[in-house]
Design a protein around this motif. Structure first.
Motif, mmCIF file in Angstrom:
data_model
loop_
_atom_site.group_PDB
_atom_site.id
_atom_site.type_symbol
_atom_site.label_atom_id
_atom_site.label_comp_id
_atom_site.label_asym_id
_atom_site.label_seq_id
_atom_site.Cartn_x
_atom_site.Cartn_y
_atom_site.Cartn_z
ATOM 1 N N VAL A 97 0.837 -1.201 0.000
ATOM 2 C CA VAL A 97 0.000 0.000 0.000
ATOM 3 C C VAL A 97 0.872 1.252 0.000
ATOM 4 O O VAL A 97 0.589 2.212 -0.726
ATOM 5 C CB VAL A 97 -0.977 -0.010 1.199
ATOM 6 C CG1 VAL A 97 -1.726 1.307 1.304
ATOM 7 C CG2 VAL A 97 -1.953 -1.174 1.065
ATOM 8 N N GLU A 98 1.946 1.238 0.754
ATOM 9 C CA GLU A 98 2.862 2.377 0.783
ATOM 10 C C GLU A 98 3.456 2.629 -0.606
ATOM 11 O O GLU A 98 3.499 3.768 -1.080
ATOM 12 C CB GLU A 98 3.969 2.097 1.795
ATOM 13 C CG GLU A 98 4.993 3.190 1.914
ATOM 14 C CD GLU A 98 6.123 2.821 2.871
ATOM 15 O OE1 GLU A 98 7.063 3.631 2.955
ATOM 16 O OE2 GLU A 98 6.089 1.756 3.511
ATOM 17 N N LEU A 99 3.906 1.558 -1.273
ATOM 18 C CA LEU A 99 4.456 1.690 -2.609
ATOM 19 C C LEU A 99 3.419 2.248 -3.577
ATOM 20 O O LEU A 99 3.704 3.153 -4.356
ATOM 21 C CB LEU A 99 4.978 0.331 -3.110
ATOM 22 C CG LEU A 99 5.561 0.332 -4.522
ATOM 23 C CD1 LEU A 99 6.843 1.157 -4.583
ATOM 24 C CD2 LEU A 99 5.805 -1.093 -4.996
ATOM 25 N N ARG A 100 2.199 1.724 -3.509
ATOM 26 C CA ARG A 100 1.137 2.204 -4.402
ATOM 27 C C ARG A 100 0.848 3.681 -4.164
ATOM 28 O O ARG A 100 0.702 4.453 -5.112
ATOM 29 C CB ARG A 100 -0.144 1.384 -4.209
ATOM 30 C CG ARG A 100 -1.254 1.791 -5.185
ATOM 31 C CD ARG A 100 -2.600 1.215 -4.834
ATOM 32 N NE ARG A 100 -3.020 1.769 -3.552
ATOM 33 C CZ ARG A 100 -3.628 1.067 -2.603
ATOM 34 N NH1 ARG A 100 -3.902 -0.186 -2.747
ATOM 35 N NH2 ARG A 100 -3.975 1.657 -1.472
ATOM 36 N N ASN A 101 0.772 4.094 -2.912
ATOM 37 C CA ASN A 101 0.470 5.492 -2.609
ATOM 38 C C ASN A 101 1.584 6.438 -3.050
ATOM 39 O O ASN A 101 1.318 7.563 -3.457
ATOM 40 C CB ASN A 101 0.187 5.666 -1.123
ATOM 41 C CG ASN A 101 -1.119 5.023 -0.695
ATOM 42 O OD1 ASN A 101 -1.983 4.716 -1.522
ATOM 43 N ND2 ASN A 101 -1.263 4.780 0.594
ATOM 44 N N LEU A 102 2.826 5.987 -2.989
ATOM 45 C CA LEU A 102 3.959 6.824 -3.376
ATOM 46 C C LEU A 102 4.194 6.868 -4.881
ATOM 47 O O LEU A 102 4.615 7.892 -5.419
ATOM 48 C CB LEU A 102 5.234 6.329 -2.697
ATOM 49 C CG LEU A 102 5.346 6.571 -1.199
ATOM 50 C CD1 LEU A 102 6.571 5.866 -0.636
ATOM 51 C CD2 LEU A 102 5.414 8.065 -0.903
ATOM 52 N N THR A 103 3.941 5.734 -5.572
ATOM 53 C CA THR A 103 4.364 5.618 -6.958
ATOM 54 C C THR A 103 3.250 5.337 -7.967
ATOM 55 O O THR A 103 3.457 5.510 -9.167
ATOM 56 C CB THR A 103 5.385 4.480 -7.112
ATOM 57 O OG1 THR A 103 4.730 3.222 -6.840
ATOM 58 C CG2 THR A 103 6.575 4.664 -6.185
ATOM 59 N N GLY A 104 2.116 4.847 -7.483
ATOM 60 C CA GLY A 104 1.073 4.407 -8.410
ATOM 61 C C GLY A 104 1.307 2.999 -8.921
ATOM 62 O O GLY A 104 0.612 2.537 -9.821
ATOM 63 N N ILE A 105 2.283 2.295 -8.362
ATOM 64 C CA ILE A 105 2.548 0.908 -8.730
ATOM 65 C C ILE A 105 2.001 0.019 -7.623
ATOM 66 O O ILE A 105 2.448 0.083 -6.478
ATOM 67 C CB ILE A 105 4.062 0.646 -8.926
ATOM 68 C CG1 ILE A 105 4.659 1.651 -9.914
ATOM 69 C CG2 ILE A 105 4.295 -0.802 -9.356
ATOM 70 C CD1 ILE A 105 4.005 1.693 -11.281
ATOM 71 N N ASP A 106 1.013 -0.816 -7.977
ATOM 72 C CA ASP A 106 0.378 -1.719 -7.020
ATOM 73 C C ASP A 106 0.963 -3.107 -7.260
ATOM 74 O O ASP A 106 0.589 -3.802 -8.198
ATOM 75 C CB ASP A 106 -1.141 -1.702 -7.218
ATOM 76 C CG ASP A 106 -1.889 -2.166 -5.988
ATOM 77 O OD1 ASP A 106 -1.247 -2.582 -5.004
ATOM 78 O OD2 ASP A 106 -3.139 -2.132 -6.017
ATOM 79 N N LEU A 107 1.907 -3.489 -6.425
ATOM 80 C CA LEU A 107 2.734 -4.671 -6.617
ATOM 81 C C LEU A 107 2.153 -5.854 -5.841
ATOM 82 O O LEU A 107 2.010 -5.793 -4.625
ATOM 83 C CB LEU A 107 4.154 -4.357 -6.142
ATOM 84 C CG LEU A 107 5.252 -5.334 -6.456
ATOM 85 C CD1 LEU A 107 5.414 -5.524 -7.966
ATOM 86 C CD2 LEU A 107 6.563 -4.837 -5.851
ATOM 87 N N TRP A 108 1.869 -6.937 -6.556
ATOM 88 C CA TRP A 108 1.239 -8.119 -5.977
ATOM 89 C C TRP A 108 2.140 -9.332 -6.156
ATOM 90 O O TRP A 108 2.506 -9.664 -7.276
ATOM 91 C CB TRP A 108 -0.090 -8.395 -6.663
ATOM 92 C CG TRP A 108 -1.106 -7.342 -6.434
ATOM 93 C CD1 TRP A 108 -1.307 -6.201 -7.162
ATOM 94 C CD2 TRP A 108 -2.084 -7.321 -5.407
ATOM 95 N NE1 TRP A 108 -2.335 -5.471 -6.647
ATOM 96 C CE2 TRP A 108 -2.842 -6.144 -5.561
ATOM 97 C CE3 TRP A 108 -2.396 -8.184 -4.358
ATOM 98 C CZ2 TRP A 108 -3.894 -5.814 -4.721
ATOM 99 C CZ3 TRP A 108 -3.450 -7.853 -3.523
ATOM 100 C CH2 TRP A 108 -4.184 -6.683 -3.703
ATOM 101 N N LEU A 109 2.455 -9.986 -5.070
ATOM 102 C CA LEU A 109 3.220 -11.226 -5.107
ATOM 103 C C LEU A 109 2.286 -12.379 -5.441
ATOM 104 O O LEU A 109 1.292 -12.611 -4.748
ATOM 105 C CB LEU A 109 3.893 -11.464 -3.750
ATOM 106 C CG LEU A 109 4.592 -12.803 -3.556
ATOM 107 C CD1 LEU A 109 5.751 -12.956 -4.540
ATOM 108 C CD2 LEU A 109 5.073 -12.941 -2.118
ATOM 109 N N GLY A 110 2.566 -13.081 -6.532
ATOM 110 C CA GLY A 110 1.795 -14.271 -6.864
ATOM 111 C C GLY A 110 2.360 -15.456 -6.115
ATOM 112 O O GLY A 110 3.491 -15.433 -5.663
ATOM 113 N N PRO A 111 1.605 -16.482 -5.889
ATOM 114 C CA PRO A 111 0.224 -16.671 -6.309
ATOM 115 C C PRO A 111 -0.778 -16.280 -5.235
ATOM 116 O O PRO A 111 -1.642 -17.070 -4.869
ATOM 117 C CB PRO A 111 0.169 -18.164 -6.601
ATOM 118 C CG PRO A 111 1.110 -18.769 -5.599
ATOM 119 C CD PRO A 111 2.188 -17.731 -5.379
#
Length: 149
Positions: A97-111
């Motif tokens: 969430v911190e990364l998404r709020n700072l950069t607009g990149i919503d990073l999801w670890l699969g699976p």
């Protein structure tokens, strides 16, 4: 292989994984200032993932649609076997969430898993392959070790 034409009327990629290069992503989706800003942030994140041995990422979200001003770029990746992703700093799932709020990149670890509303639980990649109305949509597949600078 170039980015496929976005399907009408929803503006999604055709269903399936569409293997692309970084150059094709920037040419196909970098047509305004907001999109270029997201691409700059994505480049930094992808470089860091590549340095940590990540082989493949899938891109989704409003960025890979016809949306003029996308909110973010959803990125699904699979960590190398044995990787301690909790120690990956801002790339850690604990800091998504911190990364998404700072950069607009919503990073999801699969699976990892996800679900739309009260629908069935699925892998995060499968989750991103449909919208909230169960309409299928495609994902961009980028091989970091081969098709990314």
């Amino acid at each position: 292989m170039p980015v496929p034409t976005l399907a009408s009327p929803n503006g999604y990629l055709p269903v399936g994984d569409h293997t692309v290069t970084w150059t094709e992503i920037t040419a196909g989706f970098g047509h305004n200032q907001r999109r270029r800003q997201l691409l700059e942030e994505l480049f930094v994140v992808l470089q860091a993932l590549k340095q940590r041995g990540v082989q493949t990422v899938w891109l989704d979200g409003s960025f890979v649609t016809a949306a003029e001003l996308p909110r973010d770029i959803d990125v699904v990746y699979e960590a190398p076997e044995g990787a301690d992703v909790a120690g990956w700093g801002y790339l850690s799932p604990l800091r998504r969430v911190e990364l998404r709020n700072l950069t607009g990149i919503d990073l999801w670890l699969g699976p990892a898993i996800g679900r739309h509303g009260g629908g069935p639980i699925s892998s995060i990649k499968d989750f991103f392959s449909t919208d909230r109305d169960s309409i299928g949509r495609g994902l961009l597949l980028l091989r970091l070790q081969k098709d990314f600078p």
